[in-house]
Scaffold this motif. Sequence first.
Motif, PDB file in Angstrom:
ATOM      1  N   CYS A   1      -6.409  -7.528  -4.690  1.00  0.00           N
ATOM      2  CA  CYS A   1      -6.054  -6.865  -3.447  1.00  0.00           C
ATOM      3  C   CYS A   1      -6.684  -7.560  -2.258  1.00  0.00           C
ATOM      4  O   CYS A   1      -7.761  -8.111  -2.337  1.00  0.00           O
TER       5      CYS A   1
ATOM      6  N   TYR B   1      -0.077  -6.412   4.021  1.00  0.00           N
ATOM      7  CA  TYR B   1       0.331  -6.727   2.659  1.00  0.00           C
ATOM      8  C   TYR B   1      -0.907  -6.739   1.773  1.00  0.00           C
ATOM      9  O   TYR B   1      -2.014  -7.037   2.210  1.00  0.00           O
ATOM     10  N   TYR B   2      -0.716  -6.404   0.509  1.00  0.00           N
ATOM     11  CA  TYR B   2      -1.824  -6.278  -0.428  1.00  0.00           C
ATOM     12  C   TYR B   2      -1.252  -6.159  -1.841  1.00  0.00           C
ATOM     13  O   TYR B   2      -0.030  -6.128  -2.022  1.00  0.00           O
ATOM     14  N   SER B   3      -2.105  -6.105  -2.833  1.00  0.00           N
ATOM     15  CA  SER B   3      -1.636  -5.914  -4.205  1.00  0.00           C
ATOM     16  C   SER B   3      -2.612  -5.034  -4.960  1.00  0.00           C
ATOM     17  O   SER B   3      -3.748  -4.828  -4.539  1.00  0.00           O
TER      18      SER B   3
ATOM     19  N   ASN C   1      -3.195  -3.248  -9.288  1.00  0.00           N
ATOM     20  CA  ASN C   1      -2.756  -3.182 -10.676  1.00  0.00           C
ATOM     21  C   ASN C   1      -2.554  -1.734 -11.080  1.00  0.00           C
ATOM     22  O   ASN C   1      -3.326  -0.848 -10.707  1.00  0.00           O
TER      23      ASN C   1
ATOM     24  N   HIS D   1       1.313  -5.633 -12.453  1.00  0.00           N
ATOM     25  CA  HIS D   1       0.795  -6.057 -11.162  1.00  0.00           C
ATOM     26  C   HIS D   1       1.798  -5.633 -10.099  1.00  0.00           C
ATOM     27  O   HIS D   1       2.998  -5.911 -10.215  1.00  0.00           O
TER      28      HIS D   1
ATOM     29  N   VAL E   1       2.827  -5.630  -6.036  1.00  0.00           N
ATOM     30  CA  VAL E   1       2.646  -6.349  -4.777  1.00  0.00           C
ATOM     31  C   VAL E   1       3.360  -5.587  -3.663  1.00  0.00           C
ATOM     32  O   VAL E   1       4.526  -5.194  -3.814  1.00  0.00           O
TER      33      VAL E   1
ATOM     34  N   LEU F   1       0.791 -14.661  -1.236  1.00  0.00           N
ATOM     35  CA  LEU F   1       1.597 -14.161  -2.355  1.00  0.00           C
ATOM     36  C   LEU F   1       1.576 -15.143  -3.523  1.00  0.00           C
ATOM     37  O   LEU F   1       1.381 -14.731  -4.678  1.00  0.00           O
TER      38      LEU F   1
ATOM     39  N   ASP G   1      -1.842 -15.007  -5.141  1.00  0.00           N
ATOM     40  CA  ASP G   1      -2.049 -13.730  -5.818  1.00  0.00           C
ATOM     41  C   ASP G   1      -1.318 -13.690  -7.157  1.00  0.00           C
ATOM     42  O   ASP G   1      -1.878 -13.286  -8.181  1.00  0.00           O
TER      43      ASP G   1
ATOM     44  N   THR H   1      -2.998 -13.771 -11.280  1.00  0.00           N
ATOM     45  CA  THR H   1      -2.940 -12.464 -11.941  1.00  0.00           C
ATOM     46  C   THR H   1      -2.242 -12.594 -13.286  1.00  0.00           C
ATOM     47  O   THR H   1      -1.035 -12.814 -13.343  1.00  0.00           O
TER      48      THR H   1
ATOM     49  N   THR I   1       5.629  -7.660 -13.264  1.00  0.00           N
ATOM     50  CA  THR I   1       5.308  -7.606 -11.841  1.00  0.00           C
ATOM     51  C   THR I   1       6.421  -6.890 -11.082  1.00  0.00           C
ATOM     52  O   THR I   1       7.608  -7.154 -11.308  1.00  0.00           O
TER      53      THR I   1
ATOM     54  N   ALA J   1       7.397  -5.708  -6.921  1.00  0.00           N
ATOM     55  CA  ALA J   1       7.049  -5.847  -5.512  1.00  0.00           C
ATOM     56  C   ALA J   1       7.915  -4.917  -4.681  1.00  0.00           C
ATOM     57  O   ALA J   1       9.082  -4.679  -5.008  1.00  0.00           O
TER      58      ALA J   1
END
Length: 308
Positions: free
Chosen positions: A15, A138-140, A142, A147, A149, A171, A174, A178, A183, A185
């Motif tokens: 993140c 923007y962030y990520s 789990n 994952h 995004v 991105l 990231d 990971t 994934t 998004a």
Amino acid sequence: MLLRLLGAAILGAGCVACADDSAVPPPGPPATVGNSRPNPTATGAVLVGAGDIGVCGETSDESTANLLDQIPGVVFTTGDNVYDDGTAKDFSSCFQPSWGRHRDRMRPAPGNHDYDTEDARGYFGYFGTAAGDPAKGYYSYNLGAWHIVVLNSNCDQIGGCFDESEQARWLAADLAATPTRCTLAYWHHPYFTSGGNHKPEKSMQALVEVLYAAGADVVVAGHNHNYERFGKQNPAYDPDDARGLRAFVVGTGGGGLYDFDTVAPNSESRTDDTHGVLKFTLDAESYRWEFIPVPGKTYTDEGTDVCH
């Protein structure tokens, strides 16, 4: 160029470090999300939500919030969280009474109406650290074995979304750092859509290409106030069952609904007359989706697929 971006580790993994400028910060995300490493054996994690939500004087947002009352898990938003201008007052008066009761389990994305207030201060002030760095949006995180995004499609507000932009570099780094098989998004302006009010957002192409090159599975957007699901495809709208992105538009959180235009290639299911939420059940190597309509409506859409 995309492969070079994917190999980069310029900005680190996990993140984005988040600054909290909220006067009334939310309790924060649940313990199952955040910087922790994904659990490869986790099953049944739930991610549920929609976009284009809070409208004072209307009841559709209250109806979709009532659906969330019955669904556990993390709540996502795909932008335009409140109308008209994303002010602190809009959030307190037109979002808090409905979806606001789920704020402590939300991971939002910003929309263009959120930026109608300078620097989206109402949005970042309301959601606090759960919305990421206010300078980026923007962030990520789990969730179970997945994952997740969250991108900022308000490209002009953050220096662009082109392939050498800060967000594209972040991105790529990231995703490369990971180690997950699965994934998903989400963001606001849809790259894949048949909507009549808003055409496909070409400024998101570079980010979609990064996701595709990295083997992401699912992308979700809002902005068009309708629901649509696409079959797996590449960024050129060509079918790609082996590694294509399955796309959803879910702008059905409460705002007035929009019609469709010419149906885009690979569009498999859609409705323009039903508010509701989209629920994902995320397993270690697969996922299930279900569009849940508000009471009185009958349209549904559900299915399953495996991760790449």
